[in-house]
Design a protein around this motif. Structure first.
Motif, mmCIF file in Angstrom:
data_model
loop_
_atom_site.group_PDB
_atom_site.id
_atom_site.type_symbol
_atom_site.label_atom_id
_atom_site.label_comp_id
_atom_site.label_asym_id
_atom_site.label_seq_id
_atom_site.Cartn_x
_atom_site.Cartn_y
_atom_site.Cartn_z
ATOM 1 N N LEU A 39 6.965 16.234 -1.060
ATOM 2 C CA LEU A 39 7.692 15.253 -1.531
ATOM 3 C C LEU A 39 6.814 14.351 -2.627
ATOM 4 O O LEU A 39 6.009 13.558 -2.210
ATOM 5 C CB LEU A 39 8.391 14.352 -0.526
ATOM 6 C CG LEU A 39 9.156 13.434 -1.220
ATOM 7 C CD1 LEU A 39 10.294 13.811 -2.127
ATOM 8 C CD2 LEU A 39 9.702 12.561 -0.073
ATOM 9 N N ASP A 40 7.401 14.629 -4.023
ATOM 10 C CA ASP A 40 7.007 13.425 -4.996
ATOM 11 C C ASP A 40 8.148 12.678 -5.190
ATOM 12 O O ASP A 40 9.018 13.168 -5.795
ATOM 13 C CB ASP A 40 6.246 14.523 -5.977
ATOM 14 C CG ASP A 40 5.739 13.133 -7.063
ATOM 15 O OD1 ASP A 40 6.006 12.095 -7.050
ATOM 16 O OD2 ASP A 40 5.285 13.672 -8.223
ATOM 17 N N ALA A 91 0.906 -1.229 0.105
ATOM 18 C CA ALA A 91 -0.085 -0.053 -0.128
ATOM 19 C C ALA A 91 0.864 1.319 -0.066
ATOM 20 O O ALA A 91 0.531 2.160 0.892
ATOM 21 C CB ALA A 91 -0.992 0.057 1.291
ATOM 22 N N PRO A 92 1.717 1.645 -0.880
ATOM 23 C CA PRO A 92 2.734 2.587 -0.957
ATOM 24 C C PRO A 92 2.252 3.924 -1.019
ATOM 25 O O PRO A 92 1.159 4.167 -1.898
ATOM 26 C CB PRO A 92 3.829 2.138 -1.960
ATOM 27 C CG PRO A 92 2.718 1.590 -2.991
ATOM 28 C CD PRO A 92 1.765 0.704 -2.213
ATOM 29 N N TRP A 93 2.828 4.690 -0.303
ATOM 30 C CA TRP A 93 2.800 6.024 -0.643
ATOM 31 C C TRP A 93 4.099 6.975 -0.952
ATOM 32 O O TRP A 93 4.988 6.741 -0.375
ATOM 33 C CB TRP A 93 2.265 6.754 0.697
ATOM 34 C CG TRP A 93 0.942 6.409 1.374
ATOM 35 C CD1 TRP A 93 0.155 5.767 0.938
ATOM 36 C CD2 TRP A 93 0.650 6.633 2.918
ATOM 37 N NE1 TRP A 93 -1.080 5.512 1.858
ATOM 38 C CE2 TRP A 93 -0.653 6.138 2.929
ATOM 39 C CE3 TRP A 93 1.049 7.499 3.751
ATOM 40 C CZ2 TRP A 93 -1.593 6.426 4.153
ATOM 41 C CZ3 TRP A 93 0.229 7.536 5.072
ATOM 42 C CH2 TRP A 93 -0.940 7.140 5.352
ATOM 43 N N ILE A 94 3.801 7.265 -2.255
ATOM 44 C CA ILE A 94 5.147 7.852 -2.682
ATOM 45 C C ILE A 94 4.897 9.338 -3.342
ATOM 46 O O ILE A 94 5.736 10.105 -3.337
ATOM 47 C CB ILE A 94 5.654 7.148 -4.190
ATOM 48 C CG1 ILE A 94 4.593 6.916 -5.248
ATOM 49 C CG2 ILE A 94 6.116 5.723 -3.588
ATOM 50 C CD1 ILE A 94 5.150 6.670 -6.602
ATOM 51 N N ASP A 95 3.591 9.927 -3.663
ATOM 52 C CA ASP A 95 3.292 11.187 -4.084
ATOM 53 C C ASP A 95 2.694 11.778 -3.001
ATOM 54 O O ASP A 95 1.353 11.716 -2.865
ATOM 55 C CB ASP A 95 2.429 11.174 -5.302
ATOM 56 C CG ASP A 95 2.355 12.424 -6.077
ATOM 57 O OD1 ASP A 95 2.147 13.382 -5.166
ATOM 58 O OD2 ASP A 95 1.998 12.293 -7.048
ATOM 59 N N TYR A 96 3.192 12.810 -2.147
ATOM 60 C CA TYR A 96 2.832 13.189 -0.932
ATOM 61 C C TYR A 96 1.524 14.706 -1.248
ATOM 62 O O TYR A 96 0.698 14.706 -0.750
ATOM 63 C CB TYR A 96 3.462 13.354 0.271
ATOM 64 C CG TYR A 96 4.166 12.178 0.821
ATOM 65 C CD1 TYR A 96 3.223 11.775 1.843
ATOM 66 C CD2 TYR A 96 5.182 11.476 -0.030
ATOM 67 C CE1 TYR A 96 3.795 10.418 2.191
ATOM 68 C CE2 TYR A 96 5.325 10.109 0.483
ATOM 69 C CZ TYR A 96 4.620 9.698 1.671
ATOM 70 O OH TYR A 96 5.077 8.336 2.088
#
Length: 283
Positions: free
Chosen positions: A212-213, A127-132
């Motif tokens: 942060l992206d 369940a990644p979060w990479i594009d804040y």
């Protein structure tokens, strides 16, 4: 089952670590969500299922059972969190390990794999979060019922959303497809002896990590990536997952009917995907 509990020195911080399972088995590094999360609920949910692996359950600096740190933003950067992992690996004398990161922890696992590909046969992003900035906009729209547009400043969007509805209510709406899943996760985390994570959360804001992206860092990514995500986890699926898949050529395993914690909602499907990924990376 073998278990060793250590507090590892890492520069100005100390990291709480539980080292569990056979020494000669493939090594998994569990990176909890957050920021400010603990590995305690993961071990509570996974220990029996992962008995055949050596699993390093880690509480990041200033979080969970790791000692508190002063509220200084320089102590809570992405680089500092990644450096801590390398300090733990060196302390435990692990040759190679497989980062398994959840939510925010997936970002830390990805950055570790980018910096140390020779030490990581792959990265498992749950369940990644990479594009804040995108996540901040989602939180804002959830808090305000999809009416209007969020501020251009992602930090302001998150602050407004949390002030209006609160972070727990927002995440409950986005991450859990059922009351059973929410209650089960809260039960797993119940009684966790943690200090306040306010310093971590405040540093996240001051360091403007909501801006942060991570996408540019995924281009020409140096090791394999697999994503396991619940199809009903609005925080990660489909946007965050598809972006990671497109940029890093990640393999995606989407679990129907599952939310942000697919091992709770659909354990059989989750662990079938998990074992397949881990065993392939460990060959």
């Amino acid at each position: 089952m073998r278990e060793e509990i250590v507090v590892v020195p890492a520069g100005e911080a100390e990291i709480y670590v539980e080292d569990v399972g056979p020494r000669d088995a493939p090594v998994l590094l569990v990176l909890p969500g957050g920021p400010g999360g603990s590995s305690h609920p993961y071990r509570a949910a996974w220990e029996e299922e992962l008995a055949g692996y050596r699993v390093i359950y880690l509480d990041p600096r200033g979080s969970g059972r790791s000692p508190e740190l002063p509220p200084e933003p320089r102590l809570f950067t992405i680089d500092a969190l990644v450096d801590d992992l390398e300090a733990v690996r060196t302390w435990l004398a692990v040759d190679r390990w497989l980062p398994v990161g959840h939510g925010f922890g997936a970002l830390i696992g990805l950055e570790y794999g980018r910096r140390f590909p020779e030490l990581t046969p792959g990265v498992v992003a749950l369940a990644p979060w990479i594009d804040y900035p995108r996540l901040a906009g989602l939180f804002w729209r959830t808090a305000f019922g999809g009416v209007g547009e969020p501020p251009e400043d992602p930090t302001a969007a998150v602050e407004q959303a949390f002030a209006a509805l609160g972070p727990k209510a927002i995440l409950d709406r986005l991450a859990f497809p059922s009351e059973h899943g929410r209650a089960h996760q809260e039960w797993l985390a119940d009684g966790l002896p943690v200090g306040s994570a306010e310093a971590v959360e405040e540093a996240f804001r001051i360091n403007r990590l909501w801006e942060l992206d991570y996408s540019p860092y995924l281009l020409e990514y140096p090791t394999d990536v697999a994503v396991i995500v619940g199809e009903r986890d609005a925080t990660s699926y489909p946007y965050q997952t598809e972006r990671l898949a497109d940029l890093a050529a990640a393999e995606v395993y989407a679990i129907p009917r599952a939310g942000h914690y697919p091992w709770i909602d659909e354990p059989e499907a989750f662990f079938r995907a998990f074992y397949g990924v881990v065993d392939a990376f460990s060959e």
